[in-house]
Design a protein around this motif. Structure first.
Motif, mmCIF file in Angstrom:
data_model
loop_
_atom_site.group_PDB
_atom_site.id
_atom_site.type_symbol
_atom_site.label_atom_id
_atom_site.label_comp_id
_atom_site.label_asym_id
_atom_site.label_seq_id
_atom_site.Cartn_x
_atom_site.Cartn_y
_atom_site.Cartn_z
ATOM 1 N N ALA A 155 0.784 -1.189 0.223
ATOM 2 C CA ALA A 155 0.050 0.149 0.042
ATOM 3 C C ALA A 155 0.930 1.243 0.219
ATOM 4 C CB ALA A 155 -0.907 -0.069 1.357
ATOM 5 N N GLU A 156 0.362 2.314 -0.646
ATOM 6 C CA GLU A 156 1.251 3.457 -0.799
ATOM 7 C C GLU A 156 0.771 4.480 0.373
ATOM 8 O OE1 GLU A 156 2.802 6.060 -4.499
ATOM 9 O OE2 GLU A 156 0.596 5.737 -4.404
ATOM 10 N N SER A 157 -0.660 4.196 0.792
ATOM 11 C CA SER A 157 -1.103 5.043 1.901
ATOM 12 C C SER A 157 -2.465 4.278 2.383
ATOM 13 C CB SER A 157 -1.163 6.414 1.454
ATOM 14 O OG SER A 157 -2.231 6.565 0.448
ATOM 15 N N PHE A 158 -2.781 4.710 3.646
ATOM 16 C CA PHE A 158 -4.049 4.216 3.871
ATOM 17 C C PHE A 158 -4.772 5.063 4.732
ATOM 18 C CE2 PHE A 158 -1.449 2.301 6.916
ATOM 19 C CZ PHE A 158 -2.476 2.613 8.384
ATOM 20 N N GLU A 159 -6.205 5.214 4.951
ATOM 21 C CA GLU A 159 -6.741 5.980 5.920
ATOM 22 C C GLU A 159 -7.946 4.958 6.731
ATOM 23 O OE1 GLU A 159 -7.925 7.019 2.477
ATOM 24 O OE2 GLU A 159 -5.892 7.602 1.976
ATOM 25 N N PHE B 138 -7.146 1.199 1.768
ATOM 26 C CA PHE B 138 -5.871 1.203 1.248
ATOM 27 C C PHE B 138 -5.345 1.617 -0.323
ATOM 28 C CE2 PHE B 138 -6.188 -1.747 4.695
ATOM 29 C CZ PHE B 138 -5.115 -1.529 5.514
ATOM 30 N N HIS B 139 -4.510 2.585 -0.403
ATOM 31 C CA HIS B 139 -4.373 3.012 -1.798
ATOM 32 C C HIS B 139 -3.141 2.218 -2.402
ATOM 33 C CE1 HIS B 139 -7.479 5.890 -1.408
ATOM 34 N NE2 HIS B 139 -6.768 6.232 -0.239
ATOM 35 N N LEU B 140 -3.174 1.252 -3.430
ATOM 36 C CA LEU B 140 -2.086 0.304 -3.502
ATOM 37 C C LEU B 140 -1.184 0.982 -4.374
ATOM 38 C CD1 LEU B 140 -4.005 -2.827 -4.479
ATOM 39 C CD2 LEU B 140 -3.128 -1.939 -2.260
ATOM 40 N N ARG B 141 0.443 0.586 -4.154
ATOM 41 C CA ARG B 141 1.295 0.995 -5.280
ATOM 42 C C ARG B 141 1.302 0.481 -6.663
ATOM 43 N NH1 ARG B 141 5.529 3.362 -2.225
ATOM 44 N NH2 ARG B 141 5.384 2.733 0.096
ATOM 45 N N ALA B 142 1.892 0.991 -7.652
ATOM 46 C CA ALA B 142 1.815 0.456 -8.901
ATOM 47 C C ALA B 142 3.030 -0.497 -8.796
ATOM 48 C CB ALA B 142 2.129 1.518 -9.885
ATOM 49 N N ALA B 143 2.595 -1.817 -8.750
ATOM 50 C CA ALA B 143 3.293 -2.684 -8.457
ATOM 51 C C ALA B 143 3.125 -4.077 -9.349
ATOM 52 C CB ALA B 143 3.787 -3.353 -7.007
ATOM 53 N N THR B 144 3.940 -5.028 -9.374
ATOM 54 C CA THR B 144 3.907 -6.158 -10.252
ATOM 55 C C THR B 144 4.094 -7.699 -9.338
ATOM 56 O OG1 THR B 144 6.084 -6.372 -11.307
ATOM 57 C CG2 THR B 144 4.217 -5.128 -12.200
ATOM 58 N N PHE B 145 3.825 -8.615 -9.747
ATOM 59 C CA PHE B 145 4.257 -10.095 -9.195
ATOM 60 C C PHE B 145 5.540 -10.461 -10.166
ATOM 61 C CE2 PHE B 145 -0.545 -10.297 -8.329
ATOM 62 C CZ PHE B 145 -0.446 -10.599 -6.885
ATOM 63 N N HIS B 146 6.090 -11.540 -9.467
ATOM 64 C CA HIS B 146 7.228 -11.875 -10.235
ATOM 65 C C HIS B 146 7.171 -12.242 -11.574
ATOM 66 C CE1 HIS B 146 8.822 -12.545 -5.755
ATOM 67 N NE2 HIS B 146 8.848 -11.435 -6.184
ATOM 68 N N ASP B 147 6.097 -12.729 -11.878
ATOM 69 C CA ASP B 147 5.697 -12.900 -13.498
ATOM 70 C C ASP B 147 5.428 -11.644 -14.283
ATOM 71 O OD1 ASP B 147 3.000 -12.284 -12.758
ATOM 72 O OD2 ASP B 147 2.166 -14.453 -13.001
ATOM 73 N N GLY B 148 5.264 -10.709 -13.585
ATOM 74 C CA GLY B 148 5.330 -9.410 -14.546
ATOM 75 C C GLY B 148 3.815 -8.926 -14.678
ATOM 76 N N THR B 149 2.791 -9.513 -14.005
ATOM 77 C CA THR B 149 1.322 -9.281 -13.771
ATOM 78 C C THR B 149 1.195 -8.083 -12.676
ATOM 79 O OG1 THR B 149 0.809 -11.145 -12.615
ATOM 80 C CG2 THR B 149 0.614 -11.461 -14.878
ATOM 81 N N ALA B 150 0.421 -7.301 -12.832
ATOM 82 C CA ALA B 150 -0.018 -6.024 -11.996
ATOM 83 C C ALA B 150 -0.460 -6.548 -10.655
ATOM 84 C CB ALA B 150 -0.800 -5.130 -12.620
ATOM 85 N N VAL B 151 -0.181 -6.177 -9.653
ATOM 86 C CA VAL B 151 -0.888 -6.348 -8.330
ATOM 87 C C VAL B 151 -2.307 -5.413 -8.278
ATOM 88 C CG1 VAL B 151 -0.640 -6.359 -5.861
ATOM 89 C CG2 VAL B 151 1.339 -7.176 -7.302
ATOM 90 N N ARG B 152 -3.283 -6.287 -8.030
ATOM 91 C CA ARG B 152 -4.597 -5.334 -8.007
ATOM 92 C C ARG B 152 -5.191 -5.490 -6.551
ATOM 93 N NH1 ARG B 152 -7.536 -7.857 -12.570
ATOM 94 N NH2 ARG B 152 -6.636 -9.791 -11.659
ATOM 95 N N ALA B 153 -5.896 -4.822 -6.248
ATOM 96 C CA ALA B 153 -7.002 -5.045 -5.202
ATOM 97 C C ALA B 153 -7.454 -6.070 -5.034
ATOM 98 C CB ALA B 153 -7.897 -3.804 -4.957
ATOM 99 N N ILE B 154 -8.107 -6.809 -6.112
ATOM 100 C CA ILE B 154 -8.729 -8.133 -6.158
ATOM 101 C C ILE B 154 -7.771 -9.156 -5.862
ATOM 102 C CG2 ILE B 154 -8.176 -8.571 -8.551
ATOM 103 C CD1 ILE B 154 -10.998 -9.684 -8.678
#
Length: 427
Positions: free
Chosen positions: A105-109, A119-135
């Motif tokens: 998370a980049e921040s949360f309230e 929670f506000h998530l960072r722009a990040a990826t899993f090791h296979d390159g797919t984006a990490v999403r809230a889901i």
């Protein structure tokens, strides 16, 4: 039946200059998870590196043998040590500055009524390159709770499911009445909203556990394959498939991590059955970091004790700190003889906890007489009267229950062999 209230943990590091490159970044979570003189696993001889191998930038860590690398099922010290490098939860605890910090998370309230976290998530990826999403967080938690999920079908009950108990809908999904966790919503890919069934201002600390990190869709598609080769979102990625039969587990720095590559590029976890053998390999130079056997503490102290308990260096290669924990015997009260409270009481009275702490744990543990540790508010000295060592009363109880000595039952104790518990059980 508890034996010890808390014990100190010891970790030693070899004095090799390239191994001290911001080691705190790699180990900030791991050191908090490595319980003291209980690192065990598997090895037959020196296995840290092969002849001629370049060890620059590599950290070699002695540990126990992991059974699971799926964060939902990692429960032992060795498993959590690895999982905390492969996966990254929403937040983590900064043991250096004693504060909670954001990770995935980049921040949360938190709402004023302490029942909703956003929670506000960072722009990040899993090791296979797919984006990490809230889901992916929602998936990770639901697969631990839904009795019909592929993960629970394959691996059984998830040991960390209880950590989510305060989220709305917990009971409903656990019962199988629904397949979704009502208290978790994902307004968009980078926003995660968590609603609690009652106010709990510190719930972000709960979500800092590595078991609650996000998982990709593959975790549900094939739980066994995911357990053998998990694709996490942490600073390190698994370097090749793994199985519990292997003695070496390798990690490599993940280039796509949002915080950049860590200073240590490679980590090799080496499994040992015998902690003493691991320490011998440490002394020979084939292991950089290992738990110190209690019997070797005096020797390890000659390497210098790190003053702050966190930072290893040339003058302080031994880390010593205190951990609140307890050791206990669990009786099967559904089967004789432990279905009789008198037998349980006699066994408890027959254990000399003070002598156990003095001899086996070298005065590094306290005898327990309450479920609350002495240094925590609520402790009551002598709360459990049957923790007093009274062999005569124990014998009298057994004599009343079994007047005929030939009818007295034999007690069998089982214990985790990699946890350093053998000497305590022998005692």
């Amino acid at each position: 039946m508890r034996i010890t209230e808390y014990f100190r943990r010891f970790l030693v590091a070899i004095a090799r200059s390239d191994a001290y490159l911001s080691r705190r970044g790699l180990l900030s979570g791991m050191l908090a998870l490595c319980s003291a003189a209980v690192l065990g696993g598997c090895s037959s001889g020196s296995q840290g590196t092969s002849a001629g191998e370049n060890i620059e930038g590599m950290l070699r860590v002695a540990m126990g043998r992991p059974v699971h690398l799926d964060p939902a099922y990692a429960r032992e010290t060795s498993e959590l040590a690895v999982v905390s490098q492969l996966f990254e939860p929403l937040c983590s605890y900064d043991f250096v500055n004693d504060t909670l910090v954001c990770r995935a998370a980049e921040s949360f309230e938190m709402s004023d009524d302490a029942r909703q976290l956003t929670f506000h998530l960072r722009a990040a990826t899993f090791h296979d390159g797919t984006a990490v999403r809230a889901i992916d967080f929602r998936r990770a938690w639901e697969r631990m709770l839904n009795p019909k999920s592929a993960s629970l079908t394959v691996h059984g009950t998830a040991p960390h499911a209880y950590r989510l108990a305060l989220i709305e809908g917990f009971d409903e999904i656990r019962s199988g009445a629904t397949s979704s966790l009502a208290g978790v919503s994902c307004p968009d890919d980078r926003t995660l909203v968590v609603n609690l069934s009652r106010p709990y201002a510190d719930f972000a600390y709960v979500l800092a556990h590595p078991a609650l990190a996000p998982v990709p869709h593959a975790a549900d598609d094939d739980p066994e394959a995911f357990d053998a080769f998990p694709q996490g979102n942490g600073a390190y990625a698994l370097d090749g498939a793994w199985s519990p039969k292997r003695s070496v587990l390798s990690l490599a720095a993940y280039e796509g991590h949002w915080a950049g590559e860590p200073a240590i590029s490679r980590v090799r976890f080496l499994a040992y059955d015998d902690l003493t053998e691991a320490y011998a390999d440490f002394l020979s130079g084939s292991v950089d970091l290992c738990a110190c056997p209690v019997d070797e503490l005096e020797h390890a102290q000659r390497l210098g004790v790190a003053e702050d308990g966190l930072t290893m260096g040339e003058d302080g290669r031994l880390l010593v700190d205190t951990q609140l924990t307890c050791s206990y015997l669990v009786c099967n009260c559904a089967q004789p003889p432990f279905d009789n409270a008198g037998v349980r009481r006699a066994l408890s009275l027959a254990i000399d906890r003070d002598a156990l702490c003095r001899t086996v744990y070298r005065d590094l543990a306290l005898s327990a007489d309450d479920i609350v540790p002495p240094h925590v508010r609520g402790y009551r000295a002598g709360a459990w009267a049957d923790t007093a060592f009274d062999p005569q009363r124990a014998a009298d109880l057994v004599g009343m229950l079994y007047p005929d000595e030939e009818e007295r039952p034999t007690i069998t104790c089982s214990y985790y062999s990699n946890g350093g518990h053998e000497k305590a059980l022998e005692f």
